[in-house]
Design an enzyme around this catalytic site. Structure first.
Site, PDB file in Angstrom:
ATOM      1  N   ASP A 101       0.864  -1.168   0.000  1.00  0.00           N
ATOM      2  CA  ASP A 101       0.000   0.000   0.000  1.00  0.00           C
ATOM      3  C   ASP A 101       0.906   1.226   0.000  1.00  0.00           C
ATOM      4  O   ASP A 101       1.803   1.337   0.835  1.00  0.00           O
ATOM      5  CB  ASP A 101      -0.840  -0.021   1.289  1.00  0.00           C
ATOM      6  CG  ASP A 101      -2.262   0.430   1.078  1.00  0.00           C
ATOM      7  OD1 ASP A 101      -2.437   1.533   0.539  1.00  0.00           O
ATOM      8  OD2 ASP A 101      -3.191  -0.311   1.455  1.00  0.00           O
ATOM      9  N   ASP A 203      -3.253   4.576  -2.221  1.00  0.00           N
ATOM     10  CA  ASP A 203      -4.359   5.045  -1.392  1.00  0.00           C
ATOM     11  C   ASP A 203      -4.922   6.369  -1.931  1.00  0.00           C
ATOM     12  O   ASP A 203      -4.153   7.263  -2.314  1.00  0.00           O
ATOM     13  CB  ASP A 203      -3.802   5.253   0.034  1.00  0.00           C
ATOM     14  CG  ASP A 203      -4.871   5.458   1.076  1.00  0.00           C
ATOM     15  OD1 ASP A 203      -5.703   4.560   1.246  1.00  0.00           O
ATOM     16  OD2 ASP A 203      -4.862   6.526   1.730  1.00  0.00           O
ATOM     17  N   GLU A 266      -6.685   3.406  -5.797  1.00  0.00           N
ATOM     18  CA  GLU A 266      -7.967   3.400  -5.076  1.00  0.00           C
ATOM     19  C   GLU A 266      -8.748   4.636  -5.500  1.00  0.00           C
ATOM     20  O   GLU A 266      -8.309   5.773  -5.277  1.00  0.00           O
ATOM     21  CB  GLU A 266      -7.746   3.450  -3.556  1.00  0.00           C
ATOM     22  CG  GLU A 266      -9.068   3.336  -2.808  1.00  0.00           C
ATOM     23  CD  GLU A 266      -9.069   3.976  -1.415  1.00  0.00           C
ATOM     24  OE1 GLU A 266      -9.960   3.639  -0.619  1.00  0.00           O
ATOM     25  OE2 GLU A 266      -8.208   4.823  -1.129  1.00  0.00           O
ATOM     26  N   HIS A 327     -11.220  -3.356   3.283  1.00  0.00           N
ATOM     27  CA  HIS A 327     -11.189  -3.027   4.708  1.00  0.00           C
ATOM     28  C   HIS A 327     -11.995  -1.774   5.058  1.00  0.00           C
ATOM     29  O   HIS A 327     -11.982  -1.349   6.212  1.00  0.00           O
ATOM     30  CB  HIS A 327      -9.732  -2.848   5.135  1.00  0.00           C
ATOM     31  CG  HIS A 327      -9.088  -1.678   4.450  1.00  0.00           C
ATOM     32  ND1 HIS A 327      -8.866  -1.662   3.084  1.00  0.00           N
ATOM     33  CD2 HIS A 327      -8.676  -0.483   4.910  1.00  0.00           C
ATOM     34  CE1 HIS A 327      -8.328  -0.505   2.751  1.00  0.00           C
ATOM     35  NE2 HIS A 327      -8.204   0.226   3.843  1.00  0.00           N
ATOM     36  N   ASP A 328     -12.638  -1.171   4.081  1.00  0.00           N
ATOM     37  CA  ASP A 328     -13.435   0.034   4.338  1.00  0.00           C
ATOM     38  C   ASP A 328     -14.933  -0.196   4.180  1.00  0.00           C
ATOM     39  O   ASP A 328     -15.719   0.697   4.492  1.00  0.00           O
ATOM     40  CB  ASP A 328     -13.032   1.148   3.352  1.00  0.00           C
ATOM     41  CG  ASP A 328     -11.610   1.625   3.556  1.00  0.00           C
ATOM     42  OD1 ASP A 328     -11.150   1.662   4.717  1.00  0.00           O
ATOM     43  OD2 ASP A 328     -10.949   1.974   2.556  1.00  0.00           O
TER      44      ASP A 328
HETATM   45  C1  GLC Z   1      -8.268   4.945   2.126  1.00  0.00           C
HETATM   46  C2  GLC Z   1      -8.093   3.723   2.992  1.00  0.00           C
HETATM   47  C3  GLC Z   1      -8.804   3.951   4.291  1.00  0.00           C
HETATM   48  C4  GLC Z   1      -8.193   5.142   4.970  1.00  0.00           C
HETATM   49  C5  GLC Z   1      -8.237   6.369   4.060  1.00  0.00           C
HETATM   50  C6  GLC Z   1      -7.365   7.469   4.573  1.00  0.00           C
HETATM   51  O1  GLC Z   1      -9.590   5.133   1.752  1.00  0.00           O
HETATM   52  O2  GLC Z   1      -8.537   2.594   2.308  1.00  0.00           O
HETATM   53  O3  GLC Z   1      -8.737   2.827   5.127  1.00  0.00           O
HETATM   54  O4  GLC Z   1      -8.868   5.431   6.157  1.00  0.00           O
HETATM   55  O5  GLC Z   1      -7.744   6.055   2.777  1.00  0.00           O
HETATM   56  O6  GLC Z   1      -6.012   7.111   4.439  1.00  0.00           O
END
Ligand code: GLC
Length: 536
Positions: A101, A203, A266, A327-328
């Protein structure tokens, strides 16, 4: 998968590990790198090809690793750099790939860069972050909101200015208009690429560049009361700016300096904006994550439309991908119901494009109940009670019926789901037709039938609850029929055309059956049909 295959990321199955929750080996209740090494045989047997790890770098853990204080080291909670070197060697020895990541949008407020930046207005790292004066009449520079509640701006006493944070106040945004920031992060990428990692999941990549004039965001006319407060305004000026594509092309050039590595982004955006992240001439991200299945209404008609729109909108030569969980977001088995979880898996692994599985979905893990006193997620803490909490999809992997599910010798950092004594790897492995054995069969058939990987996607109009499509290419055509409903449903086998032998059913009990006049599906059943040659 052939390891020399330049197209490994097109052909392989990806698996996301949330390291805190996979396997603990040092009895601190938190998963670690040694635990991942220990579980590699399980992943090999499952049949996946690439592992993506959520952040493992030093972090105060305000957002559980998405607040990084050192980009080129390992947090002691997860192990040491030696453990990482051992992990990457073991992953490669197992014939798998490793994706890290990359969190370039923001650092931790404890990162030395930010500590310097906030120390004075003329510090040499001042311009590495986004500092602005408040409004002359007082208050933050504009109306941008934090995704985790409240203003996106935090007033800093030391210098009397505000810094911008799209997420927690402990996660100040880097200033990606600053060339030094870009170089610093590209150096971070090279550091890990030299160690042999096979790419990055980046991310919130669509957040990197903000409006140069910091204009106010417009209100969201479709805001629904009860939804997270940040949705009350649109992110027109704070995300998805045209210049972000220059940055991504630069990241891609870094990636391309190494042999067959992949850049995954992402991105939560509508389809027409999402596809821009492939870049001009496909010089952007190779795989902008496609999250359409995370929020769709679970019906044959909606899914058929999503797939058709995506297939139609993809730029020429762009490679598709699909995601069912991360994970979100709430676990797929809870979103679509445990009965449909297998149908969802069959969809994920038979659509055209790289599938990414989320750890535990292969054993049907559900969203765990988290009582208010067990909440760890800062999003839920800041915006309580409206269901945004992400802890329920991050609970420890359920390995066995032993104490703490074989995840740890100590009390895990998050509670285990209540069903772990029954729903765990050891038990499900022993049940011939379990969801776990279904996942293994599904991944195995995908490896055996090249048309499931590279074949064209051809829709056959959805009929009622049945979603029907063909994948045709090298090896001929196979047909996938998924019953998205709980009731039995039938279709005339003439609409299937060729391919009358059931190669795999989600219930694992019809292999070899010949389909005569009609194809009869049980409620919540999906099948892959082919010719007997495919079965051989
Ligand atoms: C992304 C991650 C998430 C995190 C956010 C801020 O969306 O997947 O888990 O809280 O970024 O870094």
């Amino acid at each position: 998968m052939d390891q020399g295959d330049q197209n490994w990321w097109r052909h392989g199955v990806f698996y996301q590990i949330y390291p805190r929750s996979f396997q603990d080996t040092n009895a601190d209740g938190v998963g670690d790198l040694a635990g991942i090494i220990e579980r590699l045989p399980y992943l090999r047997e499952l049949g996946i090809d690439a592992i993506w790890l959520s952040p493992i770098f030093p972090s105060p853990m305000a957002d559980f690793g998405y607040d990084i204080s050192d980009y080129t080291d390992i947090d002691p909670l997860f192990g040491t750099m030696e453990d990482f070197d051992a992990l990457i060697a073991a992953v490669h020895d197992s014939g798998l790939k490793l994706i890290l990541d990359l969190v370039p949008n923001h650092t931790s407020d404890q990162h030395p860069w930010f500590i310097e930046s906030r120390s004075s207005r003329d510090n040499r790292k001042r311009g590495w972050y986004i500092w602005r004066d408040g409004k002359p009449e007082g208050g933050p520079p504009n109306n941008w909101l934090s995704e985790f509640g409240g203003s996106g701006w935090e007033h800093d006493e030391t210098t009397g200015q505000y810094y911008y944070h799209a997420f927690l106040t402990q996660q100040p945004d880097l200033n990606w208009r600053n060339p030094q920031v870009r170089e610093a992060i590209y150096d971070v990428m090279r550091f890990w690429l030299r160690k042999g990692v096979d790419g990055f999941r980046v991310d919130v990549i669509w957040h990197l560049i903000k409006d140069a004039k910091f204009r106010d965001n417009p209100p969201n006319p479709h805001y629904v009361e009860g939804r997270p407060p940040h949705e009350a305004i649109l992110t027109q000026y704070s995300t998805d700016q045209p210049e972000v594509h220059e940055v991504i092309a630069e990241m891609r050039r870094v990636i391309d300096g190494f042999d067959s590595c992949v850049l995954i982004g992402e991105i939560y955006l509508p389809l027409h904006r999402l596809v821009a992240y492939y870049g001009n001439d496909l010089a952007g991200a190779q795989m902008p994550f496609n999250f359409a299945l995370l929020s769709t209404l679970w019906s044959a008609h909606s899914i058929e439309k999503i797939v058709a729109d995506y297939e139609r909108t993809l730029p020429a030569g762009a490679w598709p991908n699909w995601v069912l969980g991360n994970h979100d977001r709430p676990r797929v088995a809870s979103r679509v119901g445990p009965e449909q979880a297998r149908v969802a898996a069959m969809l994920l692994l038979t659509l055209r494009g790289t599938p990414t599985l989320y750890y535990g979905d292969e054993i049907g893990m559900r969203q765990a109940m988290i009582s208010p006193d067990q909440v760890r997620d800062p999003f839920e803490k800041n915006v309580p009670g409206i269901g945004v909490g992400r802890d329920g999809c991050r609970t420890p992997m359920q390995w066995s019926a032993r104490p703490h599910a074989g995840f740890s010798m100590a009390k895990p950092w998050l509670p285990l789901a209540h069903d772990f004594a029954r729903e765990n790897v050891i038990n499900l492995d022993a049940v011939r037709d379990s969801i776990l054995n279904f996942y293994k069969a599904l991944i195995a058939i995908r490896k055996k039938l090249p048309q499931l990987v590279t074949g064209a996607y051809q829709p056959v109009a959805a009929q009622g609850d049945i979603l029907l499509y063909r994948r045709e290419g090298e090896g001929g055509a196979v047909v996938i029929a998924l019953n998205l409903g709980a009731e039995p449903a039938s279709i005339a086998s003439s609409s299937i055309g060729f391919g009358r032998e059931i190669l795999l059913s989600t219930m694992l009990d019809r292999q070899g059956e010949q389909v005569q006049g009609t194809l009869d599906l049980r409620g919540n059943e999906g099948v892959i049909l082919g010719t007997p040659a495919h079965a051989g």
